[in-house]
Design an enzyme around this catalytic site. Structure first.
Site, PDB file in Angstrom:
ATOM      1  N   GLU A 130     -23.400  11.204   1.538  1.00 11.55           N
ATOM      2  CA  GLU A 130     -22.375  10.193   1.868  1.00 11.55           C
ATOM      3  C   GLU A 130     -22.134  10.191   3.371  1.00 11.55           C
ATOM      4  OE1 GLU A 130     -18.455   9.625  -0.338  1.00 11.55           O
ATOM      5  OE2 GLU A 130     -17.742  10.372   1.597  1.00 11.55           O
ATOM      6  N   THR A 140     -19.087   4.744   2.879  1.00 11.21           N
ATOM      7  CA  THR A 140     -17.711   4.548   2.397  1.00 11.21           C
ATOM      8  C   THR A 140     -17.133   3.224   2.896  1.00 11.21           C
ATOM      9  OG1 THR A 140     -16.691   5.723   4.233  1.00 11.21           O
ATOM     10  CG2 THR A 140     -17.300   7.038   2.300  1.00 11.21           C
ATOM     11  N   TYR A 141     -15.981   2.878   2.326  1.00 12.01           N
ATOM     12  CA  TYR A 141     -15.321   1.584   2.592  1.00 12.01           C
ATOM     13  C   TYR A 141     -13.839   1.852   2.767  1.00 12.01           C
ATOM     14  CZ  TYR A 141     -14.608  -3.484   1.826  1.00 12.01           C
ATOM     15  OH  TYR A 141     -14.307  -4.821   1.962  1.00 12.01           O
ATOM     16  N   ASP A 162      -6.763   3.558  -2.206  1.00 10.60           N
ATOM     17  CA  ASP A 162      -5.342   3.949  -2.199  1.00 10.60           C
ATOM     18  C   ASP A 162      -4.524   2.949  -1.397  1.00 10.60           C
ATOM     19  OD1 ASP A 162      -5.419   6.332  -3.725  1.00 10.60           O
ATOM     20  OD2 ASP A 162      -6.437   7.303  -2.039  1.00 10.60           O
ATOM     21  N   ALA A 168      -9.871   0.248 -10.748  1.00 12.34           N
ATOM     22  CA  ALA A 168     -11.298   0.073 -10.484  1.00 12.34           C
ATOM     23  C   ALA A 168     -11.980  -0.682 -11.627  1.00 12.34           C
ATOM     24  CB  ALA A 168     -11.954   1.441 -10.274  1.00 12.34           C
ATOM     25  N   GLN A 183      -8.837  22.051   8.007  1.00 14.25           N
ATOM     26  CA  GLN A 183      -8.634  20.742   7.357  1.00 14.25           C
ATOM     27  C   GLN A 183      -8.645  20.840   5.839  1.00 14.25           C
ATOM     28  OE1 GLN A 183     -11.662  18.081   8.679  1.00 14.25           O
ATOM     29  NE2 GLN A 183     -10.464  17.375  10.435  1.00 14.25           N
TER      30      GLN A 183
HETATM   31  P1  FAD Z   1      -9.146   4.081 -10.752  1.00 18.87           P
HETATM   32  O1  FAD Z   1     -10.348   4.292 -11.581  1.00 18.87           O
HETATM   33  O2  FAD Z   1      -8.486   2.741 -10.836  1.00 18.87           O
HETATM   34  O3  FAD Z   1      -8.094   5.232 -11.133  1.00 18.87           O
HETATM   35  C1  FAD Z   1      -6.938   5.451 -10.309  1.00 18.87           C
HETATM   36  C2  FAD Z   1      -5.800   5.997 -11.187  1.00 18.87           C
HETATM   37  O4  FAD Z   1      -5.364   4.961 -12.087  1.00 18.87           O
HETATM   38  C3  FAD Z   1      -6.232   7.170 -12.064  1.00 18.87           C
HETATM   39  O5  FAD Z   1      -5.116   8.054 -12.167  1.00 18.87           O
HETATM   40  C4  FAD Z   1      -6.512   6.513 -13.412  1.00 18.87           C
HETATM   41  O6  FAD Z   1      -6.357   7.415 -14.512  1.00 18.87           O
HETATM   42  C5  FAD Z   1      -5.465   5.408 -13.429  1.00 18.87           C
HETATM   43  N1  FAD Z   1      -5.871   4.249 -14.236  1.00 18.87           N
HETATM   44  C6  FAD Z   1      -7.088   3.680 -14.287  1.00 18.87           C
HETATM   45  N2  FAD Z   1      -7.087   2.646 -15.167  1.00 18.87           N
HETATM   46  C7  FAD Z   1      -5.822   2.572 -15.672  1.00 18.87           C
HETATM   47  C8  FAD Z   1      -5.178   1.714 -16.589  1.00 18.87           C
HETATM   48  N3  FAD Z   1      -5.839   0.727 -17.212  1.00 18.87           N
HETATM   49  N4  FAD Z   1      -3.867   1.919 -16.858  1.00 18.87           N
HETATM   50  C9  FAD Z   1      -3.158   2.904 -16.241  1.00 18.87           C
HETATM   51  N5  FAD Z   1      -3.735   3.764 -15.348  1.00 18.87           N
HETATM   52  C10 FAD Z   1      -5.045   3.589 -15.067  1.00 18.87           C
HETATM   53  N6  FAD Z   1     -11.527   5.724  -1.176  1.00 18.87           N
HETATM   54  C11 FAD Z   1     -11.699   4.784  -0.207  1.00 18.87           C
HETATM   55  O7  FAD Z   1     -10.724   4.210   0.296  1.00 18.87           O
HETATM   56  N7  FAD Z   1     -12.967   4.470   0.245  1.00 18.87           N
HETATM   57  C12 FAD Z   1     -14.079   5.053  -0.270  1.00 18.87           C
HETATM   58  O8  FAD Z   1     -15.199   4.737   0.150  1.00 18.87           O
HETATM   59  C13 FAD Z   1     -13.922   6.047  -1.291  1.00 18.87           C
HETATM   60  N8  FAD Z   1     -14.997   6.653  -1.853  1.00 18.87           N
HETATM   61  C14 FAD Z   1     -14.817   7.554  -2.888  1.00 18.87           C
HETATM   62  C15 FAD Z   1     -15.939   8.120  -3.485  1.00 18.87           C
HETATM   63  C16 FAD Z   1     -15.790   9.046  -4.515  1.00 18.87           C
HETATM   64  C17 FAD Z   1     -17.019   9.654  -5.153  1.00 18.87           C
HETATM   65  C18 FAD Z   1     -14.487   9.420  -4.942  1.00 18.87           C
HETATM   66  C19 FAD Z   1     -14.315  10.444  -6.034  1.00 18.87           C
HETATM   67  C20 FAD Z   1     -13.369   8.842  -4.363  1.00 18.87           C
HETATM   68  C21 FAD Z   1     -13.509   7.894  -3.332  1.00 18.87           C
HETATM   69  N9  FAD Z   1     -12.411   7.274  -2.738  1.00 18.87           N
HETATM   70  C22 FAD Z   1     -12.587   6.355  -1.740  1.00 18.87           C
HETATM   71  C23 FAD Z   1     -11.035   7.635  -3.154  1.00 18.87           C
HETATM   72  C24 FAD Z   1     -10.472   6.669  -4.248  1.00 18.87           C
HETATM   73  O9  FAD Z   1     -10.363   5.368  -3.738  1.00 18.87           O
HETATM   74  C25 FAD Z   1      -9.101   7.212  -4.664  1.00 18.87           C
HETATM   75  O10 FAD Z   1      -9.242   8.443  -5.315  1.00 18.87           O
HETATM   76  C26 FAD Z   1      -8.232   6.266  -5.477  1.00 18.87           C
HETATM   77  O11 FAD Z   1      -6.930   6.866  -5.592  1.00 18.87           O
HETATM   78  C27 FAD Z   1      -8.703   6.038  -6.916  1.00 18.87           C
HETATM   79  O12 FAD Z   1      -9.800   5.232  -6.951  1.00 18.87           O
HETATM   80  P2  FAD Z   1     -10.578   5.023  -8.345  1.00 18.87           P
HETATM   81  O13 FAD Z   1     -11.624   4.032  -8.101  1.00 18.87           O
HETATM   82  O14 FAD Z   1     -10.941   6.325  -8.940  1.00 18.87           O
HETATM   83  O15 FAD Z   1      -9.378   4.337  -9.218  1.00 18.87           O
END
Ligand code: FAD
Length: 289
Positions: free
Chosen positions: A17, A48-49, A110, A126, A212
């Site tokens: 990454e 990343t984005y 976030d 997501a 960190q």
């Molecule tokens: P989701 O899958 O939407 O989940 C977020 C929360 O919502 C979880 O607690 C989940 O249980 C809950 N949830 C999901 N669906 C529902 C529903 N239907 N009802 C109620 N609750 C629900 N961040 C960035 O800004 N840029 C990046 O490039 C980036 N890359 C990443 C790469 C990886 C491999 C990882 C692990 C994380 C990355 N992140 C990045 C961080 C990520 O954006 C954050 O962790 C964010 O808080 C959650 O994103 P998610 O896509 O997992 O969200």
């Protein structure tokens, strides 16, 4: 090339990454760093984005295009949807397509502190983004959290939400970093029990900055095993020693994962070419190229 085809080969293989420069910052320095990281010959690289409105959107696309076209390494572009509209996502995805990008990591992102998005927004999770992009010809990945996403009160709920986004059209998952492989193996078993069958790429963070990491772990809910804490306590203030120790710890984790049947590991390089090179050197006899 689609990431699903790379994962289907079964490995062992490693991807990296990288992150793009912030909006309005020049691309050239990052392009050079990314080329050096690509020279270590990973099976693919992800870019990343920025969250909430894509503070790096154009740069993500530019660096991803550079990885694929100039460095010759298949690319996975991250895309966050929090605060986005269907129109803005549509434009971004078309620009990815025009750049030749075939793989997208679908993320919520976030909310910036102090900002709250309306409960009727187009993209609340997501899984909404996955539904939007499913069937449009991309290979789609998503994130998952072996130690529970920090916003989830219960493991069971979090896993149900992961299952929901996989069912919406994901081809693979990539985990948050973890420092104890048992955490990954237990999580994998729970995902399989819940009926999640896609590949679950293990995300590994080689720690080179001892100070960190405590803060990062606190925010992400990642636990630090005592063996790892001892390394940070002893070497955290010495960058050269911490690089040696961080690379050694990550290498040991990766070899243990491969030895126990994991096909693919994604390494969070933090844009450090030396780190990427040293890890690949350590795995030279193990990796299938
Ligand atoms: P989701 O899958 O939407 O989940 C977020 C929360 O919502 C979880 O607690 C989940 O249980 C809950 N949830 C999901 N669906 C529902 C529903 N239907 N009802 C109620 N609750 C629900 N961040 C960035 O800004 N840029 C990046 O490039 C980036 N890359 C990443 C790469 C990886 C491999 C990882 C692990 C994380 C990355 N992140 C990045 C961080 C990520 O954006 C954050 O962790 C964010 O808080 C959650 O994103 P998610 O896509 O997992 O969200």
């Amino acid at each position: 090339m689609k990431i699903s085809e790379i994962l289907a080969k079964g490995g062992p293989s490693v991807s990296f990454e990288v992150f793009p420069p912030k909006k309005d910052r020049p691309l050239e320095g990052t392009k050079e760093i990314v080329a050096q990281i690509a020279a270590a010959a990973p099976s693919f690289m992800s870019v990343t984005y920025g969250a909430a409105g894509g503070s790096t959107g154009a740069n993500t696309r530019a660096i991803a295009e550079h990885v694929q076209k100039s460095c010759g390494v298949p690319v996975l572009a991250h895309l966050t949807c929090v605060g986005a509209t269907r129109e803005s996502i549509g434009r971004e995805v078309e620009s990815f397509r025009e750049a030749g990008i075939e793989n997208i990591l679908c993320l919520r992102g976030d909310c910036p502190p102090g900002i709250e998005f309306p409960g009727n927004a187009a993209f609340m999770h997501a899984s909404d983004l996955v539904r939007e992009l499913s069937g449009k010809g991309f290979c789609l990945g998503g994130a998952c959290y072996p130690e529970v996403h920090p916003e989830s009160a219960h493991f069971t709920d979090d896993i149900a939400h992961v299952k929901e986004k996989v069912d919406a059209g994901l081809d693979f998952l990539t985990t948050q970093m973890f420092f104890d492989n048992n955490v990954y193996f237990h999580y994998l078993a729970r995902l399989r029990d819940a009926g999640v069958t896609v590949p679950v790429v293990a995300g590994i963070m080689p720690v080179t900055n001892g100070r960190q990491i405590a803060r990062i772990c606190e925010l992400s809910g990642t636990s630090l095993p005592p063996r790892f804490r001892a390394i940070v306590d002893r070497f955290g203030d010495d960058p050269a020693a911490m690089l040696d120790a961080g690379v050694a710890y990550a290498t040991e984790q990766i070899i243990d994962l491969f030895a126990n049947g994991v096909g693919h590991v994604h390494v969070y390089t933090m844009n450090k070419p030396e780190l990427a090179r040293r890890i690949m050197d350590n795995l030279a006899g193990i990796l299938v190229r």
